[in-house]
Design a protein around this motif. Structure first.
Motif: not given
Length: 78
Positions: A11-23, A73-76
């Motif tokens: 859903e957010f391919p350009d945010k994959a790294e950010q998703i991992q970090e935030l998790k 998405w709001g958090l990203l």
């Protein structure tokens, strides 16, 4: 094993790294991501008739998935 569409990294391919970090660093984000994952899997199981449910219940699951996606998405994008 079948592919489950609508995973966060898709859903957010350009945010994959950010998703991992935030998790790993944000407990609230991690809870939202886990809940999104569970709801998304339930929607997929319903759509593919692995675990059929009533149409209204499936619609509610999709709404819940959309709400979670909006919050993520709001958090990203903050």
């Amino acid at each position: 094993m079948s592919h489950t569409p609508h995973e966060l990294h898709e859903e957010f391919p350009d945010k994959a790294e950010q998703i991992q970090e935030l998790k790993q660093s944000d407990a609230h984000f991690a809870r939202l991501a886990d809940e999104y994952h569970e709801v998304n899997r339930a929607v997929h199981r319903a759509e593919t008739n692995v675990e059929p449910i009533e149409e209204l219940a499936e619609v509610e699951l999709r709404k819940q998935r959309a709400m979670l996606k909006d919050q993520i998405w709001g958090l990203l994008s903050a």
